[in-house]
Design a protein around this motif. Structure first.
Motif, PDB file in Angstrom:
ATOM      1  N   MET A 130     -38.636  30.932  43.480  1.00  0.00           N
ATOM      2  CA  MET A 130     -39.119  31.636  44.661  1.00  0.00           C
ATOM      3  C   MET A 130     -40.611  31.927  44.543  1.00  0.00           C
ATOM      4  O   MET A 130     -41.135  32.164  43.457  1.00  0.00           O
ATOM      5  CB  MET A 130     -38.350  32.947  44.833  1.00  0.00           C
ATOM      6  N   THR A 166     -44.213  38.435  51.485  1.00  0.00           N
ATOM      7  CA  THR A 166     -42.788  38.107  51.531  1.00  0.00           C
ATOM      8  C   THR A 166     -42.485  36.971  50.554  1.00  0.00           C
ATOM      9  O   THR A 166     -43.368  36.260  50.085  1.00  0.00           O
ATOM     10  CB  THR A 166     -42.353  37.684  52.949  1.00  0.00           C
ATOM     11  N   TRP A 167     -41.187  36.820  50.268  1.00  0.00           N
ATOM     12  CA  TRP A 167     -40.727  35.788  49.339  1.00  0.00           C
ATOM     13  C   TRP A 167     -40.123  34.623  50.116  1.00  0.00           C
ATOM     14  O   TRP A 167     -39.446  34.811  51.122  1.00  0.00           O
ATOM     15  CB  TRP A 167     -39.698  36.357  48.378  1.00  0.00           C
ATOM     16  N   GLY A 168     -40.370  33.446  49.626  1.00  0.00           N
ATOM     17  CA  GLY A 168     -39.787  32.242  50.217  1.00  0.00           C
ATOM     18  C   GLY A 168     -39.854  31.112  49.208  1.00  0.00           C
ATOM     19  O   GLY A 168     -39.921  31.346  48.000  1.00  0.00           O
ATOM     20  N   LEU A 170     -37.807  38.896  52.313  1.00  0.00           N
ATOM     21  CA  LEU A 170     -37.895  37.457  52.518  1.00  0.00           C
ATOM     22  C   LEU A 170     -38.746  37.099  53.731  1.00  0.00           C
ATOM     23  O   LEU A 170     -38.801  37.847  54.713  1.00  0.00           O
ATOM     24  CB  LEU A 170     -36.496  36.863  52.699  1.00  0.00           C
ATOM     25  N   ALA A 202     -35.326  33.650  55.577  1.00  0.00           N
ATOM     26  CA  ALA A 202     -34.185  34.568  55.660  1.00  0.00           C
ATOM     27  C   ALA A 202     -33.166  34.096  56.692  1.00  0.00           C
ATOM     28  O   ALA A 202     -31.946  34.237  56.496  1.00  0.00           O
ATOM     29  CB  ALA A 202     -34.670  35.972  56.002  1.00  0.00           C
ATOM     30  N   TRP A 246     -31.241  31.099  54.963  1.00  0.00           N
ATOM     31  CA  TRP A 246     -30.781  31.211  53.583  1.00  0.00           C
ATOM     32  C   TRP A 246     -29.256  31.253  53.491  1.00  0.00           C
ATOM     33  O   TRP A 246     -28.668  30.659  52.589  1.00  0.00           O
ATOM     34  CB  TRP A 246     -31.388  32.435  52.918  1.00  0.00           C
TER      35      TRP A 246
END
Length: 253
Positions: free
Chosen positions: A13, A25-27, A109, A114, A117
């Motif tokens: 990630m 944010t995470w991706g 996310l 999101a 996912w």
């Protein structure tokens, strides 16, 4: 993505830099695809540019398409046998981290990631298709196949090697394909993209061994109509589909 020694899947990630779109944010590492690239080529290039990952140790499993009409996100799912070293290779990331599958949803996310996912994570497991070649050739029932079982098996495997198999979630699917041959068909030549296993004795026993030797986290699908074999591999956790699942995709009626 990789699995640890007990089969827990980990996903690489990326935490996006504050100045980028949806910063913080995470991706997944990624970016725009060049006009001359396909999704896989683009994803491997971006993985190198953003995370210093090289493609040599990766096996591509499939591509998930999130189509918005006129533009789309394509998520390439690839696996490595070990946890590869990864570090931010440019200013687009503030952090890169391998997260266990059940840890991903707990992060803040990226909204686009999101939204997809939930579907993507169901297609993360490596997938193996095991072909009961004798059974499928019999179901195919080419004229005179019983007089040339090796030829009929070879034609089947060559047809399968050139086929893009359909998947309920992935737009492109690249499963590991294992074909078990027996008896007069044991002399089939190697076919690129297919692992051919020549049974020393019973073809059913050889298929059971392939399933038994699979990794615990792997999804295994056996293509056969043999009732006894279906029961044996089901007890080992494999899924079963009949020959028609494959033959209909080959255009056989």
């Amino acid at each position: 993505m990789h699995h640890d020694d007990v089969g827990v899947p980990y996903v690489l990630m990326q935490k996006r830099s504050w100045w980028s779109h949806h910063g913080g944010t995470w991706g997944l590492p990624g970016g725009a695809r060049d006009s001359h690239e396909d999704a896989v080529t683009s994803a491997l290039r971006e993985a190198h540019e953003e995370a210093a990952l090289r493609g040599e140790g990766l096996r591509v499993q499939g591509v998930y398409l999130d189509d918005h009409g006129g533009w789309s996100f394509e998520t390439v799912i690839a696996a490595s046998a070990e946890r590869l070293a990864a570090a931010p290779a440019n200013r687009e990331s503030t952090e890169l981290r391998w997260l266990a599958l059940d840890e991903v949803a707990g992060r803040k996310l990226h909204p686009g990631f999101a939204a997809t996912w939930g579907e993507i994570q169901g297609a993360i497991r490596p997938e193996t298709i095991v072909l009961d070649v004798a059974n499928i050739v019999g179901a195919r029932a080419e004229h005179g196949w019983w007089r040339d079982r090796a030829g009929a098996a070879t034609r089947l495997l060559e047809d399968v090697a050139g086929l893009r198999l359909g998947h309920p979630v992935l737009a492109q699917w690249y499963p590991r394909v294992v074909a078990v041959v027996e008896g007069a068909a044991k002399s089939v030549p190697a076919v690129p993209g297919i692992e051919v296993v020549a049974a020393a004795g019973s073809g059913d026993d050889a298929i059971v061994e392939v399933v038994r030797d699979s990794r615990p986290w792997e999804r295994v699908v056996v293509v056969t109509a043999d009732r006894g074999l279906r029961e044996r591999v089901s007890e080992l956790g494999a899924e079963i589909v009949g020959p028609r699942w494959l033959l209909s995709q080959l255009g056989d009626r």
